[in-house]
Design an enzyme around this catalytic site. Structure first.
Site, PDB file in Angstrom:
ATOM      1  N   CYS A  34      57.233  87.211  32.540  1.00  0.00           N
ATOM      2  CA  CYS A  34      58.340  87.546  31.630  1.00  0.00           C
ATOM      3  C   CYS A  34      57.807  88.006  30.277  1.00  0.00           C
ATOM      4  O   CYS A  34      58.513  88.661  29.520  1.00  0.00           O
ATOM      5  CB  CYS A  34      59.295  86.365  31.457  1.00  0.00           C
ATOM      6  SG  CYS A  34      58.597  84.974  30.545  1.00  0.00           S
ATOM      7  N   ALA A  81      52.842  78.035  30.323  1.00  0.00           N
ATOM      8  CA  ALA A  81      54.085  78.809  30.490  1.00  0.00           C
ATOM      9  C   ALA A  81      55.168  78.319  29.536  1.00  0.00           C
ATOM     10  O   ALA A  81      55.556  77.152  29.560  1.00  0.00           O
ATOM     11  CB  ALA A  81      54.564  78.704  31.931  1.00  0.00           C
ATOM     12  N   SER A 124      51.686  72.668  19.711  1.00  0.00           N
ATOM     13  CA  SER A 124      51.568  73.538  18.543  1.00  0.00           C
ATOM     14  C   SER A 124      51.564  72.705  17.272  1.00  0.00           C
ATOM     15  O   SER A 124      52.195  71.635  17.216  1.00  0.00           O
ATOM     16  CB  SER A 124      52.768  74.489  18.529  1.00  0.00           C
ATOM     17  OG  SER A 124      52.877  75.131  17.288  1.00  0.00           O
ATOM     18  N   TYR A 149      62.293  76.524  19.300  1.00  0.00           N
ATOM     19  CA  TYR A 149      60.945  76.626  19.875  1.00  0.00           C
ATOM     20  C   TYR A 149      60.130  75.382  19.503  1.00  0.00           C
ATOM     21  O   TYR A 149      59.564  74.698  20.360  1.00  0.00           O
ATOM     22  CB  TYR A 149      60.231  77.896  19.390  1.00  0.00           C
ATOM     23  CG  TYR A 149      58.743  77.859  19.703  1.00  0.00           C
ATOM     24  CD1 TYR A 149      58.290  78.024  21.006  1.00  0.00           C
ATOM     25  CD2 TYR A 149      57.800  77.604  18.699  1.00  0.00           C
ATOM     26  CE1 TYR A 149      56.931  77.947  21.299  1.00  0.00           C
ATOM     27  CE2 TYR A 149      56.446  77.535  18.988  1.00  0.00           C
ATOM     28  CZ  TYR A 149      56.018  77.709  20.289  1.00  0.00           C
ATOM     29  OH  TYR A 149      54.676  77.615  20.584  1.00  0.00           O
ATOM     30  N   LYS A 153      58.715  72.004  21.851  1.00  0.00           N
ATOM     31  CA  LYS A 153      57.341  71.466  21.962  1.00  0.00           C
ATOM     32  C   LYS A 153      57.334  69.964  21.654  1.00  0.00           C
ATOM     33  O   LYS A 153      56.636  69.180  22.305  1.00  0.00           O
ATOM     34  CB  LYS A 153      56.406  72.200  21.002  1.00  0.00           C
ATOM     35  CG  LYS A 153      56.152  73.650  21.385  1.00  0.00           C
ATOM     36  CD  LYS A 153      55.288  73.767  22.633  1.00  0.00           C
ATOM     37  CE  LYS A 153      55.160  75.198  23.112  1.00  0.00           C
ATOM     38  NZ  LYS A 153      54.506  75.336  24.404  1.00  0.00           N
ATOM     39  N   LEU A 200      51.376  87.620  12.383  1.00  0.00           N
ATOM     40  CA  LEU A 200      50.646  88.453  11.421  1.00  0.00           C
ATOM     41  C   LEU A 200      49.564  89.333  12.064  1.00  0.00           C
ATOM     42  O   LEU A 200      49.508  90.539  11.810  1.00  0.00           O
ATOM     43  CB  LEU A 200      50.013  87.537  10.360  1.00  0.00           C
ATOM     44  CG  LEU A 200      49.181  88.249   9.298  1.00  0.00           C
ATOM     45  CD1 LEU A 200      50.052  89.163   8.452  1.00  0.00           C
ATOM     46  CD2 LEU A 200      48.446  87.238   8.426  1.00  0.00           C
TER      47      LEU A 200
HETATM   48  P1  NAD Z   1      52.247  84.280  26.174  1.00  0.00           P
HETATM   49  O1  NAD Z   1      53.702  84.625  26.109  1.00  0.00           O
HETATM   50  O2  NAD Z   1      51.265  85.382  26.069  1.00  0.00           O
HETATM   51  O3  NAD Z   1      51.961  83.473  27.526  1.00  0.00           O
HETATM   52  C1  NAD Z   1      52.922  82.645  28.130  1.00  0.00           C
HETATM   53  C2  NAD Z   1      52.980  83.039  29.602  1.00  0.00           C
HETATM   54  O4  NAD Z   1      53.916  82.203  30.263  1.00  0.00           O
HETATM   55  C3  NAD Z   1      53.429  84.485  29.817  1.00  0.00           C
HETATM   56  O5  NAD Z   1      52.522  85.127  30.690  1.00  0.00           O
HETATM   57  C4  NAD Z   1      54.806  84.345  30.457  1.00  0.00           C
HETATM   58  O6  NAD Z   1      55.083  85.422  31.335  1.00  0.00           O
HETATM   59  C5  NAD Z   1      54.682  82.996  31.151  1.00  0.00           C
HETATM   60  N1  NAD Z   1      55.941  82.288  31.364  1.00  0.00           N
HETATM   61  C6  NAD Z   1      56.893  81.980  30.446  1.00  0.00           C
HETATM   62  N2  NAD Z   1      57.876  81.288  31.026  1.00  0.00           N
HETATM   63  C7  NAD Z   1      57.540  81.131  32.336  1.00  0.00           C
HETATM   64  C8  NAD Z   1      58.159  80.488  33.459  1.00  0.00           C
HETATM   65  N3  NAD Z   1      59.354  79.893  33.339  1.00  0.00           N
HETATM   66  N4  NAD Z   1      57.521  80.507  34.639  1.00  0.00           N
HETATM   67  C9  NAD Z   1      56.314  81.121  34.768  1.00  0.00           C
HETATM   68  N5  NAD Z   1      55.694  81.754  33.760  1.00  0.00           N
HETATM   69  C10 NAD Z   1      56.306  81.749  32.550  1.00  0.00           C
HETATM   70  O7  NAD Z   1      51.974  83.179  25.068  1.00  0.00           O
HETATM   71  P2  NAD Z   1      50.598  82.580  24.536  1.00  0.00           P
HETATM   72  O8  NAD Z   1      50.431  83.024  23.140  1.00  0.00           O
HETATM   73  O9  NAD Z   1      49.524  82.811  25.514  1.00  0.00           O
HETATM   74  O10 NAD Z   1      50.988  81.050  24.483  1.00  0.00           O
HETATM   75  C11 NAD Z   1      50.658  80.156  25.526  1.00  0.00           C
HETATM   76  C12 NAD Z   1      51.202  78.781  25.193  1.00  0.00           C
HETATM   77  O11 NAD Z   1      50.664  78.368  23.933  1.00  0.00           O
HETATM   78  C13 NAD Z   1      52.708  78.711  25.033  1.00  0.00           C
HETATM   79  O12 NAD Z   1      53.142  77.478  25.557  1.00  0.00           O
HETATM   80  C14 NAD Z   1      52.905  78.747  23.539  1.00  0.00           C
HETATM   81  O13 NAD Z   1      54.099  78.124  23.154  1.00  0.00           O
HETATM   82  C15 NAD Z   1      51.698  77.964  23.069  1.00  0.00           C
HETATM   83  N6  NAD Z   1      51.306  78.260  21.679  1.00  0.00           N
HETATM   84  C16 NAD Z   1      50.993  79.546  21.350  1.00  0.00           C
HETATM   85  C17 NAD Z   1      50.623  79.831  20.038  1.00  0.00           C
HETATM   86  C18 NAD Z   1      50.279  81.235  19.630  1.00  0.00           C
HETATM   87  O14 NAD Z   1      50.159  81.485  18.434  1.00  0.00           O
HETATM   88  N7  NAD Z   1      50.088  82.191  20.542  1.00  0.00           N
HETATM   89  C19 NAD Z   1      50.571  78.809  19.078  1.00  0.00           C
HETATM   90  C20 NAD Z   1      50.886  77.503  19.467  1.00  0.00           C
HETATM   91  C21 NAD Z   1      51.253  77.241  20.780  1.00  0.00           C
HETATM   92  C1  UD1 Z   2      54.612  81.274  13.510  1.00  0.00           C
HETATM   93  C2  UD1 Z   2      55.740  80.361  13.878  1.00  0.00           C
HETATM   94  C3  UD1 Z   2      55.165  79.084  14.466  1.00  0.00           C
HETATM   95  C4  UD1 Z   2      54.273  79.400  15.653  1.00  0.00           C
HETATM   96  C5  UD1 Z   2      53.180  80.374  15.185  1.00  0.00           C
HETATM   97  C6  UD1 Z   2      52.260  80.793  16.297  1.00  0.00           C
HETATM   98  C7  UD1 Z   2      57.544  80.963  12.304  1.00  0.00           C
HETATM   99  C8  UD1 Z   2      58.351  80.501  11.153  1.00  0.00           C
HETATM  100  N1  UD1 Z   2      56.568  80.095  12.704  1.00  0.00           N
HETATM  101  O1  UD1 Z   2      53.851  80.585  12.584  1.00  0.00           O
HETATM  102  O2  UD1 Z   2      56.185  78.201  14.876  1.00  0.00           O
HETATM  103  O3  UD1 Z   2      53.675  78.217  16.168  1.00  0.00           O
HETATM  104  O4  UD1 Z   2      53.802  81.543  14.635  1.00  0.00           O
HETATM  105  O5  UD1 Z   2      52.961  81.540  17.257  1.00  0.00           O
HETATM  106  O6  UD1 Z   2      57.762  82.018  12.871  1.00  0.00           O
HETATM  107  N2  UD1 Z   2      53.346  87.150   7.886  1.00  0.00           N
HETATM  108  C9  UD1 Z   2      53.574  88.232   7.088  1.00  0.00           C
HETATM  109  N3  UD1 Z   2      54.031  89.377   7.668  1.00  0.00           N
HETATM  110  C10 UD1 Z   2      54.261  89.493   9.004  1.00  0.00           C
HETATM  111  C11 UD1 Z   2      54.004  88.365   9.828  1.00  0.00           C
HETATM  112  C12 UD1 Z   2      53.550  87.201   9.244  1.00  0.00           C
HETATM  113  O7  UD1 Z   2      53.388  88.179   5.875  1.00  0.00           O
HETATM  114  O8  UD1 Z   2      54.700  90.554   9.469  1.00  0.00           O
HETATM  115  C13 UD1 Z   2      52.826  85.908   7.277  1.00  0.00           C
HETATM  116  C14 UD1 Z   2      53.738  84.721   7.463  1.00  0.00           C
HETATM  117  O9  UD1 Z   2      54.649  84.635   6.419  1.00  0.00           O
HETATM  118  C15 UD1 Z   2      52.717  83.582   7.464  1.00  0.00           C
HETATM  119  C16 UD1 Z   2      51.442  84.201   8.036  1.00  0.00           C
HETATM  120  O10 UD1 Z   2      51.610  85.603   7.907  1.00  0.00           O
HETATM  121  O11 UD1 Z   2      52.449  83.226   6.144  1.00  0.00           O
HETATM  122  C17 UD1 Z   2      51.229  83.862   9.493  1.00  0.00           C
HETATM  123  O12 UD1 Z   2      52.421  84.174  10.202  1.00  0.00           O
HETATM  124  P1  UD1 Z   2      52.516  84.029  11.786  1.00  0.00           P
HETATM  125  O13 UD1 Z   2      51.404  84.744  12.428  1.00  0.00           O
HETATM  126  O14 UD1 Z   2      53.907  84.386  12.176  1.00  0.00           O
HETATM  127  O15 UD1 Z   2      52.254  82.471  12.042  1.00  0.00           O
HETATM  128  P2  UD1 Z   2      52.995  81.172  11.456  1.00  0.00           P
HETATM  129  O16 UD1 Z   2      53.880  81.518  10.325  1.00  0.00           O
HETATM  130  O17 UD1 Z   2      51.967  80.162  11.192  1.00  0.00           O
END
Ligand code: NAD
Ligand code: UD1
Length: 339
Positions: A34, A81, A124, A149, A153, A200
């Site tokens: 997805c 996921a 997270s 979201y 978690k 970002l």
């Molecule tokens: P991502 O969206 O790239 O990967 C998530 C994967 O899960 C996708 O491939 C999606 O297709 C799959 N998926 C979602 N719902 C599903 C379902 N019901 N059944 C089967 N597959 C499903 O995201 P990511 O950045 O790789 O994140 C992975 C995990 O880490 C997530 O749980 C996310 O919440 C957590 N996380 C991510 C970040 C971040 O900044 N990327 C930060 C903190 C936590």
């Molecule tokens: C966001 C999510 C957080 C999630 C994390 C990783 C929000 C409020 N929080 O956090 O829950 O766990 O992503 O997926 O969305 N920024 C800009 N311009 C942009 C994008 C971001 O200035 O276009 C700034 C933001 O204000 C922040 C920093 O860059 O200060 C990082 O942003 P981002 O990458 O979205 O991460 P988080 O804010 O930490």
């Protein structure tokens, strides 16, 4: 030993699949695609020279999950996921709670039936909520999440703690990620957000390849050295390695325990822009605009617990994060879609 990786086609999952295959694990990925593309896993196989098993499906489908466990000899599970877009979660709370919370419940029930008791869960830093003190430590209270979201978690962490209390055989490492960025150094896999990036790093990378005209910097009036927010950015490959180490922890421990995975450094938005420009040689036009609702001024990790118990420490520099992001974005301007 077989590891079931839910969401393994996604950003962090695909990088973790590489580390697992390189460490000698058999990998079974389940993903409903997805928010990802099957191509990521083809590239994982290409760059490791190893095969994995991919099964397309939804973890909310309990009967299908039972079949997955029945037909593969799964030893442990890494559960990525989830739906992860904070803004979207505010407008689609039912989808987020259903997918993330009900999906995890279905997974736990299937694991229970199959007698699988080792789990690594993607949590997270968002679970610390808005009033935690920096650096965040695992013994600080969680709560005060401000969007579905983040709340999903937190609910899952609490569910896992309850399940581990009820079932002493269960072992769960709840990995609280800070801000993963970067890409595999091969340039073959990386972050491929659908639509306009919320985060970002992918936004900066898309400005650099000309897909977006400029970056909006959300807020220049925070109480930080340059007025922009501070975050703890860590390399996705360091994060992926942390999952392999967490598998070792769950194999040798009981109970559910949270671990922060971050570098311990806070970097501002303007520092991120400067670091990317230095690594890529590309100028990033930006404008400072009003703050984004829900953003916290600054947070970073105390990751000493992960160091002590998992043997994990982030190793890769901010410069490496930028170089690897640029290599991926430059080589794949449309992500996994053909250019
Ligand atoms: P991502 O969206 O790239 O990967 C998530 C994967 O899960 C996708 O491939 C999606 O297709 C799959 N998926 C979602 N719902 C599903 C379902 N019901 N059944 C089967 N597959 C499903 O995201 P990511 O950045 O790789 O994140 C992975 C995990 O880490 C997530 O749980 C996310 O919440 C957590 N996380 C991510 C970040 C971040 O900044 N990327 C930060 C903190 C936590
Ligand atoms: C966001 C999510 C957080 C999630 C994390 C990783 C929000 C409020 N929080 O956090 O829950 O766990 O992503 O997926 O969305 N920024 C800009 N311009 C942009 C994008 C971001 O200035 O276009 C700034 C933001 O204000 C922040 C920093 O860059 O200060 C990082 O942003 P981002 O990458 O979205 O991460 P988080 O804010 O930490």
């Amino acid at each position: 030993m077989s590891v079931l990786v839910t969401g393994g086609a996604g950003y962090i999952g695909s990088h973790t699949a590489v580390e697992l295959l390189d460490s000698g694990f058999d990998v079974v990925v389940v993903d409903n695609l997805c928010n990802s593309n099957r191509e990521s896993l083809r590239r994982v196989e290409a760059l490791t020279g190893k095969k994995l098993t991919f099964i397309e499906g939804d973890i909310c489908d309990a009967n299908w999950l039972d079949q997955v466990f029945a037909s593969h000899n799964i030893d442990s599970v890494i559960h990525f996921a989830a739906l992860k877009a904070v803004g979207e979660s505010v407008s689609r709370p039912i989808d987020y709670y259903h997918n993330n919370v009900s999906g995890t419940l279905a997974l736990l029930a299937a694991m229970n039936k199959a007698g699988v008791s080792k789990l690594v869960f993607s949590s997270s830093a968002t679970v610390y909520g808005s009033s935690a003190k920096v650096p965040y430590r695992e013994d600080q209270a969680t709560g005060g999440t401000t969007n579905p979201y983040g709340s999903s978690k937190l609910i899952i962490e609490n569910m896992l703690l309850d399940c581990a209390k009820a079932n002493p055989a269960l072992s769960v490492a709840m990995l609280r990620y800070f801000n993963p960025i970067g890409a595999h150094e091969s340039g073959l896999i990386g972050e491929d957000p659908q639509g306009i990036p919320n985060n970002l790093m992918p936004f900066i990378a898309q400005v650099a390849v000309g897909k977006r005209s400029q970056l909006s910097v959300f807020g220049g009036d925070y109480n930080t050295p340059d007025g922009t927010c501070l975050r703890d950015y860590l390399h996705v490959v360091d994060l992926a390695v942390g999952h392999v180490q967490a598998l070792d922890w769950v194999a040798n421990n009981q109970g559910a325990k949270p671990f922060n995975l971050g570098t311990g450094n806070g970097t501002s938005v303007l520092e991120m822009i400067a670091a990317f420009e230095a690594a890529s040689g590309v100028k990033i036009p930006y404008e400072i605009v009003p703050r984004r609702e829900g953003d916290l001024e600054g947070f970073w990790a105390d990751s000493r617990l992960a160091e002590q118990e998992l043997g994990w420490k982030a190793k890769l520099s901010l410069e490496r994060m930028m170089i690897d992001t640029w290599r991926w974005q430059h080589g794949n301007p449309n992500g996994y879609l053909p250019s």
